[in-house]
Design a protein around this motif. Structure first.
Motif, PDB file in Angstrom:
ATOM      1  N   GLY A  74       1.270 -19.353 -22.534  1.00  0.00           N
ATOM      2  CA  GLY A  74       1.000 -18.183 -23.002  1.00  0.00           C
ATOM      3  C   GLY A  74       0.639 -16.910 -22.334  1.00  0.00           C
ATOM      4  O   GLY A  74       0.244 -15.797 -22.972  1.00  0.00           O
ATOM      5  N   PHE A  75       0.613 -16.847 -20.952  1.00  0.00           N
ATOM      6  CA  PHE A  75       0.333 -15.917 -20.299  1.00  0.00           C
ATOM      7  C   PHE A  75       1.665 -15.083 -19.571  1.00  0.00           C
ATOM      8  O   PHE A  75       2.544 -15.658 -18.981  1.00  0.00           O
ATOM      9  N   GLU A  76       1.544 -13.821 -19.929  1.00  0.00           N
ATOM     10  CA  GLU A  76       2.754 -13.084 -19.374  1.00  0.00           C
ATOM     11  C   GLU A  76       2.509 -13.102 -17.857  1.00  0.00           C
ATOM     12  O   GLU A  76       1.706 -12.329 -17.502  1.00  0.00           O
ATOM     13  N   PRO A  77       3.725 -13.338 -17.189  1.00  0.00           N
ATOM     14  CA  PRO A  77       3.275 -13.230 -15.641  1.00  0.00           C
ATOM     15  C   PRO A  77       3.702 -11.715 -15.295  1.00  0.00           C
ATOM     16  O   PRO A  77       4.571 -10.891 -15.650  1.00  0.00           O
ATOM     17  N   ILE A  78       2.905 -11.200 -14.387  1.00  0.00           N
ATOM     18  CA  ILE A  78       3.080 -10.009 -14.062  1.00  0.00           C
ATOM     19  C   ILE A  78       2.803  -9.822 -12.454  1.00  0.00           C
ATOM     20  O   ILE A  78       2.096 -10.754 -12.039  1.00  0.00           O
ATOM     21  N   GLU A  79       3.334  -8.790 -11.660  1.00  0.00           N
ATOM     22  CA  GLU A  79       2.562  -8.807 -10.281  1.00  0.00           C
ATOM     23  C   GLU A  79       1.934  -7.155 -10.122  1.00  0.00           C
ATOM     24  O   GLU A  79       1.990  -6.489 -10.659  1.00  0.00           O
ATOM     25  N   ARG A  80       0.763  -7.656  -9.243  1.00  0.00           N
ATOM     26  CA  ARG A  80      -0.214  -6.403  -9.221  1.00  0.00           C
ATOM     27  C   ARG A  80       0.089  -6.042  -7.564  1.00  0.00           C
ATOM     28  O   ARG A  80       0.380  -6.782  -6.821  1.00  0.00           O
ATOM     29  N   ASP A  81      -0.419  -4.621  -7.589  1.00  0.00           N
ATOM     30  CA  ASP A  81      -0.616  -3.980  -6.041  1.00  0.00           C
ATOM     31  C   ASP A  81      -1.472  -4.651  -5.062  1.00  0.00           C
ATOM     32  O   ASP A  81      -1.278  -4.611  -4.077  1.00  0.00           O
ATOM     33  N   VAL A  82      -2.750  -4.819  -5.559  1.00  0.00           N
ATOM     34  CA  VAL A  82      -3.904  -5.245  -4.693  1.00  0.00           C
ATOM     35  C   VAL A  82      -3.672  -6.635  -4.293  1.00  0.00           C
ATOM     36  O   VAL A  82      -2.830  -7.542  -4.826  1.00  0.00           O
ATOM     37  N   GLY A  83      -4.159  -7.119  -3.042  1.00  0.00           N
ATOM     38  CA  GLY A  83      -3.999  -8.464  -2.581  1.00  0.00           C
ATOM     39  C   GLY A  83      -4.738  -9.480  -3.290  1.00  0.00           C
ATOM     40  O   GLY A  83      -5.468  -9.089  -4.503  1.00  0.00           O
ATOM     41  N   GLY A  84      -4.909 -10.400  -2.714  1.00  0.00           N
ATOM     42  CA  GLY A  84      -5.419 -11.860  -3.499  1.00  0.00           C
ATOM     43  C   GLY A  84      -4.355 -12.731  -4.263  1.00  0.00           C
ATOM     44  O   GLY A  84      -3.301 -12.331  -4.362  1.00  0.00           O
ATOM     45  N   ARG A  85      -4.837 -13.750  -4.280  1.00  0.00           N
ATOM     46  CA  ARG A  85      -3.868 -14.710  -4.988  1.00  0.00           C
ATOM     47  C   ARG A  85      -4.087 -14.635  -6.695  1.00  0.00           C
ATOM     48  O   ARG A  85      -4.737 -13.768  -7.230  1.00  0.00           O
ATOM     49  N   ALA A  86      -3.043 -15.333  -7.374  1.00  0.00           N
ATOM     50  CA  ALA A  86      -2.925 -15.017  -8.661  1.00  0.00           C
ATOM     51  C   ALA A  86      -4.329 -15.386  -9.588  1.00  0.00           C
ATOM     52  O   ALA A  86      -5.109 -15.891  -9.275  1.00  0.00           O
ATOM     53  N   VAL A  87      -4.550 -14.224 -10.500  1.00  0.00           N
ATOM     54  CA  VAL A  87      -5.394 -14.395 -11.562  1.00  0.00           C
ATOM     55  C   VAL A  87      -4.991 -14.359 -12.768  1.00  0.00           C
ATOM     56  O   VAL A  87      -4.104 -13.525 -13.298  1.00  0.00           O
ATOM     57  N   ALA A  88      -5.544 -15.614 -13.752  1.00  0.00           N
ATOM     58  CA  ALA A  88      -5.350 -15.367 -15.158  1.00  0.00           C
ATOM     59  C   ALA A  88      -6.274 -14.786 -15.933  1.00  0.00           C
ATOM     60  O   ALA A  88      -7.656 -14.411 -15.843  1.00  0.00           O
ATOM     61  N   ILE A 131     -13.237  -9.627  -5.650  1.00  0.00           N
ATOM     62  CA  ILE A 131     -12.981  -8.222  -5.359  1.00  0.00           C
ATOM     63  C   ILE A 131     -11.746  -8.069  -4.268  1.00  0.00           C
ATOM     64  O   ILE A 131     -11.795  -8.667  -3.375  1.00  0.00           O
ATOM     65  N   ALA A 132     -10.896  -6.946  -4.495  1.00  0.00           N
ATOM     66  CA  ALA A 132      -9.861  -6.729  -3.609  1.00  0.00           C
ATOM     67  C   ALA A 132      -9.748  -5.326  -3.237  1.00  0.00           C
ATOM     68  O   ALA A 132     -10.285  -4.378  -3.900  1.00  0.00           O
ATOM     69  N   GLN A 133      -9.183  -4.772  -2.497  1.00  0.00           N
ATOM     70  CA  GLN A 133      -9.017  -3.267  -1.810  1.00  0.00           C
ATOM     71  C   GLN A 133      -7.504  -2.960  -1.661  1.00  0.00           C
ATOM     72  O   GLN A 133      -6.811  -4.031  -1.242  1.00  0.00           O
ATOM     73  N   ARG A 134      -7.212  -1.741  -2.225  1.00  0.00           N
ATOM     74  CA  ARG A 134      -5.955  -1.123  -1.634  1.00  0.00           C
ATOM     75  C   ARG A 134      -6.527   0.136  -1.082  1.00  0.00           C
ATOM     76  O   ARG A 134      -6.771   0.876  -1.665  1.00  0.00           O
ATOM     77  N   VAL A 135      -5.673   0.422   0.363  1.00  0.00           N
ATOM     78  CA  VAL A 135      -6.549   1.668   0.767  1.00  0.00           C
ATOM     79  C   VAL A 135      -5.141   2.370   1.378  1.00  0.00           C
ATOM     80  O   VAL A 135      -4.144   1.820   1.829  1.00  0.00           O
ATOM     81  N   ARG A 136      -5.025   3.845   1.208  1.00  0.00           N
ATOM     82  CA  ARG A 136      -4.143   4.613   1.524  1.00  0.00           C
ATOM     83  C   ARG A 136      -4.803   5.778   2.574  1.00  0.00           C
ATOM     84  O   ARG A 136      -6.194   5.643   2.494  1.00  0.00           O
ATOM     85  N   GLY A 137      -4.215   6.599   2.996  1.00  0.00           N
ATOM     86  CA  GLY A 137      -4.776   7.628   3.722  1.00  0.00           C
ATOM     87  C   GLY A 137      -5.731   8.437   3.189  1.00  0.00           C
ATOM     88  O   GLY A 137      -6.989   8.813   4.008  1.00  0.00           O
ATOM     89  N   ASP A 138      -5.673   8.995   1.882  1.00  0.00           N
ATOM     90  CA  ASP A 138      -6.809   9.732   1.467  1.00  0.00           C
ATOM     91  C   ASP A 138      -7.727   9.216   0.397  1.00  0.00           C
ATOM     92  O   ASP A 138      -8.646   9.821   0.127  1.00  0.00           O
ATOM     93  N   ALA A 139      -7.547   7.730   0.039  1.00  0.00           N
ATOM     94  CA  ALA A 139      -8.263   7.324  -1.170  1.00  0.00           C
ATOM     95  C   ALA A 139      -8.086   5.790  -1.007  1.00  0.00           C
ATOM     96  O   ALA A 139      -7.116   5.066  -0.280  1.00  0.00           O
TER      97      ALA A 139
END
Length: 237
Positions: free
Chosen positions: A64-78, A150-158
């Motif tokens: 009953g969990f819809e599978p989605i993909e996320r942008d930040v790192g780390g392993r799968a989370v329910a 906790i995970a992070q996504r980093v780009r040049g300005d933020a």
């Protein structure tokens, strides 16, 4: 600080709002969103490259969990429907943001600990072995199960500092059951006894109480200005 509040059930809503927060942070305005995602299993980029990925998605959907993909790192989370997600976007570089990934992890962990302890939860940094979404930047029940990563996504300005938080005992049981099956398909070690919750740590079993505590902690924290500028994002779908 801009704070997004409200319910947006559209499939692409989370990415859209996260992108908005990052764009605003790149222009110098920090932002925050703390919300209760719908019932879903969020897979990371490493999971998507795993040969067991398709089977893992089927196993999540079977529960009953819809599978989605996320942008930040780390392993799968329910997310069983009563767990929380948070996303905090901060400016970088000459706009005054903290200068290193390590600094942001440390400050985010301290902010999360402060918020949960203020709710009466007995929590500490770290995680037991073979936890869900294993990583160095986690929060656990003191001498008990993991409740946040906790995970992070980093780009040049933020940078985006994001995480998940298990609130209820019932949610923890559902996460443990589904994660055991999904991680087995992905070949990731997992001990279902390592899932904790805010409630198990002595905090409330009401997600809304935890949402407000996290908002207050980040707005008043090291990247905040003490001034929450609320932006409602409610949608019907």
């Amino acid at each position: 600080m801009r704070v997004l509040r409200g319910r947006d059930p559209r499939p692409a809503a989370d990415r859209e709002h996260t992108s908005t927060l990052l764009a605003d942070a790149g222009d110098g305005t920090p932002g925050l969103r703390v919300w209760t995602p719908p019932r879903q299993f969020a897979f990371g980029r490493r999971d998507a490259r795993d040969p067991g990925f398709e089977r893992a998605k089927r196993l999540a959907a079977d529960r009953g969990f819809e599978p989605i993909e996320r942008d930040v790192g780390g392993r799968a989370v329910a997310y069983p429907g009563d767990a929380l997600a948070f996303a905090h976007a901060v400016p970088l570089g000459d706009r005054g943001g903290p200068g290193s990934i390590a600094d942001r992890y440390e400050r985010a962990t301290e902010t999360l600990l402060e918020a949960l302890r203020g709710l009466g939860a007995d929590v500490s940094p770290g995680e037991p072995p073979e936890s869900f979404c294993p990583g160095d930047h986690s929060v656990r029940v003191a001498d008990g199960g993991k409740i946040a990563g906790i995970a992070q996504r980093v780009r040049g300005d933020a940078a985006l500092v994001a995480g998940c938080l298990v609130v209820t005992r019932a949610g923890a049981r559902e996460i443990a059951d589904a994660t055991a099956a999904v991680y087995d398909a992905l070949g990731v070690p997992f001990d279902s006894n390592t899932v904790g919750s805010v409630a198990a740590a002595g905090g409330p079993e009401r997600p809304n109480s935890v949402v407000r505590a996290l908002e207050d902690a980040f707005v008043d924290g090291p990247w905040g200005d003490g001034d929450p500028r609320i932006d409602r994002i409610d949608r019907d779908g």
